[in-house]
Each structure stands twice: as C-alpha cells, then as structure tokens.
Design a protein around this motif. Structure first.
Motif: not given
Length: 459
Positions: A247-269
């Motif tokens: 359900r969190h992955l329903d939308h690109d704008g969800n925080l977990l979607s951004r943390l996992l799938l945006d390359p820069a955010r995932r690198q930081r994670l």
C-alpha cells in the motif's frame, strides 16, 4: 522516636547504565516499575500513545488501520472490529516478540501472557501480537515452528520429514495438517481437557501454510484457556506487513517509495544502514538480506540488489525482480517478496507511531531503526522535518523474557481448572513484583550482545 524505613530496592545500576546507552526509554520503564507488580508494568506498556501529526505518520497509520481491519474481518464480527480498532487508535501497541510457534512453547506463551496482561489491565477487548514467520520449520535440534514442546518430549506437529522441516519456511510451507497419531500418543486425560482437544478438533483440516495453522491453532488454544474472552489475542505476521508495504508503494510520492526508489535517497538510506552496522551497536542489527526476502519453492531466500534487480546471490536461475515500484508492489501482493525486519518495523510501528514490545535484541534494533530513518530524512522537506520531530519520542519497550514461568505450559495447565489458566495467572502477576520476576534483570545480565556492549564501554 520514629522508625526509619529501609529504602526500596533499586535495579542494578550497572545493567541500567548499559541499557541506557541505546534504550533510555526502556530504562525509564524498568526504574518506574521495579518494585511494582508485573501486571502494573504490563499496564504501563499498553498506555496511550500520542496520535500521529506529520503527514507521513498519518498516512502510515491509515494504511496500518486498513490492513488490520482486513485481518480482524477474518476472526471478528463488525461491531467487535470497530471496538478493537478504536481501542488501537488510543493504545496502539504490538507485542512483536512472539515466536511463530504453538503456544505450548513456554517462551512464546510467556510473551503473549505479558501482552494479555497489559490489555486486560487497560480494559481492552483485543491485543495484537506479531509473529515472525520467515524461519525454517526446524531451526536447530528439534526446535522451531514444526515442533510441539510438551515438556518432557517434542512432537513433530505436522508430521513432516526432518529434511523438509530444515528446508521449508513457516510462512509458505504447506499445505499441512496436524499429526494426529503423534499427538494422541503423548496425551493423557488431563491433556485432553486442557490442550489436546483443541488441537485434535482440527485433525481433518488442511491449512494452506504452517503459519496459517499455527495462527488458527493458537486462537483455539487461547479460547480454551481463557473462557472469559477478555483481551482476545490477534495474531499478525510478515504477510500483513507485506500488504501494508504494498500500500505504501501505491504512489511515487509516498515516503517509503522515495526512500527506496529514488537513487539519491536510497544511497543516503544505505549509508545510514552501513553507519549503524559499523557502530558498536551493529551486532543488534538483522541485516541478512537487501530490504526484502524472496520466496521460492516454499522457502525464504536471501536477496541482493544488483544492476537494478533483486536477485538470489549465486543462483543464476533463482529469483530476479526489477527494483521498481510497481514490480515490488506486485511481488509483495503475490507472496514472492516479504519485507525484511527494517521495512516491517517501519510500516507496522515506527512510521504509524505504534509502540512495539519485544525481546532484548529487538529493543536494540528498534532503537537503531529509528536512528537510521532519522538519518535518511530530508529536513528541508517540511513533512519529513515534522516526522523527525515525532521520531524523537521512541515507542520501544521490553516485554519478551520479563515473565518466565519456569515450568512447561503443559504443567501449568495441569495445575488449574479447565478454562482458568489466564485468570489464574492474572491473579499471580498482580502480586508478583517485577524485580523478583526478572531475578534482578538476570536475562539482561546474561545476554551476550548486551554484555559485549558493557565491556566495550567500560574499557
């Protein structure tokens, strides 16, 4: 001349000092209830939690409420569902230290008992318990979900061969049925009215998975042991966490979607995870797989992230799933992926602002998960800055191992009238003091991880 009262005993200062290095919130609970009955400590753990205020936390609570509603719909009437969810809104607490085992297992039973006590002392109609189901049916030496501990013997609960028990995982092993012949062979007249009857009532039933079987059998056992129906246990597991994450992955704008799938955010994670793993507290972290577990051939599989895909290491023909939002979401819904503990605790507890009660390793890694998420947030984004402010209050508590019944569940059942086990234990733990029950924190003193932390910081 007035009498001088002896001061109340205090908890061992050296143990609290070590715990406070990582979990000061746990230390505060222990200090406050050291000389109080265990039931009062449990009541405190199930106290209210501040409602979510940041947009990510509010969204995460909404997702969790929806998946819990679906789960409750399987076992409750509509009116009961509404009451349980409304109670959860005020006292969102999950006992997350349960083993995926039948409640005849003493450690699992004692952990559930603490949750039940906390719920009863707060007048709740239900208590929620998370069972991890990613382990194999046999972990080591006739231990694990596939074995039933009857005190003086172990019974192969589903009649699986040892080679299958060691290779299949509880969340997907199936279909299974109870091993009627083996159960009847160890039972006696007392057992028949205390636990055996509840298990044999399902002898003609085929369960889709071992986890489903253990959930339903445990529900039947509790119904037999607590005829009052107070604080009904609700068992959830990794599969509910997978539904929530989808359900969190329903939308690109969800925080977990951004943390996992945006390359820069995932690198930081990733950096935050690596920093935590290399810290003195890194031994608490479960980091065996890359964000997700894979499911293939009735077994949970370790995954690594390579070239934009989740793959099984050294298995050219194993799982290979694109690390993209829609592919991950569908794999979670299809039962091909399960979230690892980090993502599980994010969606079930940390983001929706739910207190989790667990064991001595769990209190360590939950604290680390908080710090990892904080390090990965972007404080220039207002909603993430608001979430960071909420995360400064950690809802993290010690529960598994506080109660140790010392004797097998089978022996405890034999000593009380049918249907009265929980009521009898409620009377006992309204009298038994926390300090005495924990033997002056003996379990903490003997825990290898906490001992190493203590030695490292005393040098």
């Amino acid at each position: 001349m007035t009498d001088v009262l002896d001061p109340a005993p205090a908890p061992p200062a050296e143990i609290l000092a070590v715990l406070s290095l990582l979990c000061p919130e746990v230390v505060r609970d222990i200090e406050q209830y050291w000389n109080a009955p265990v039931s009062e400590y449990a009541r405190h753990l199930w106290r209210p939690v501040a409602r979510p205020v940041s947009a990510p936390a509010i969204a995460a609570r909404s997702v969790l409420r929806d998946v819990l509603h679906q789960r409750l719909g399987v076992i409750m009437w509509p009116g009961e569902i509404g009451k349980a969810l409304e109670e959860f809104e005020h006292r969102p607490v999950i006992q997350s230290g349960l083993h995926c085992q039948l409640l005849m297992d003493r450690i699992t039973f004692d952990a559930l008992l603490l949750a039940w006590l906390g719920a009863v002392e707060n007048g709740l109609s239900a208590c929620f318990g998370f069972m991890g189901t990613t382990m194999t049916m046999e972990t080591i030496g006739r231990e694990g979900p596939g074995w039933l501990d009857v005190g003086d013997d172990k019974v192969n609960l589903f009649g699986m061969g040892r080679h299958k028990l060691c290779r299949k995982s509880a969340c997907v092993a199936g279909p299974v049925s109870v091993n009627t012949r083996a159960l009847e062979a160890v039972g006696n007249e007392t057992d028949a009215s205390r636990w055996l009857g509840a298990l044999l009532a399902s002898q003609d039933k085929a369960f889709a998975t071992a986890a489903d079987a253990l959930t339903e059998l445990n529900e039947d056992l509790v119904a037999d042991w607590d005829r009052s129906g107070m604080a009904r246990p609700v068992f959830i597991d990794d599969r509910l966490a997978a539904s929530a994450l989808a359900r969190h992955l329903d939308h690109d704008g969800n925080l977990l979607s951004r943390l996992l799938l945006d390359p820069a955010r995932r690198q930081r994670l990733d950096y935050a995870l690596q920093d935590a793993a290399s810290s003195p507290f890194g031994r608490f972290l479960p980091n065996a797989t890359a964000y997700f577990w894979g499911i293939r051939e009735e077994r949970v599989r370790k995954l690594v992230l390579e070239n934009g895909r989740l793959v099984e290491p050294d298995r050219p023909h194993g799982l290979s799933i694109p690390f993209e939002r829609l592919h991950l979401k569908q794999a979670l819904l299809d039962g091909v992926l399960l979230p690892n503990l980090f993502l599980t605790f994010l969606v079930l507890a940390i983001l929706p602002r739910v207190r989790v009660v667990g064991g001595l390793r769990q209190i360590g890694y939950v604290a680390l998960f908080h710090s990892i998420l904080l390090a990965a947030l972007d404080e220039n984004a207002p909603e993430e800055r608001s979430l960071a402010a909420e995360l400064k209050v950690r809802e993290n508590a010690w529960g598994t191992g506080v109660i140790d019944g010392k004797i097998s569940v089978r022996e405890q059942l034999a000593g009380v009238p049918a249907g009265m086990l929980f009521a009898d234990l409620l009377r006992q733990y309204r009298l038994r003091i926390f300090a005495e029950t924990t033997e002056d924190l003996k379990l903490v003193r003997e825990n290898a991880r906490w001992r190493k932390i203590g030695r490292a910081y005393s040098m």
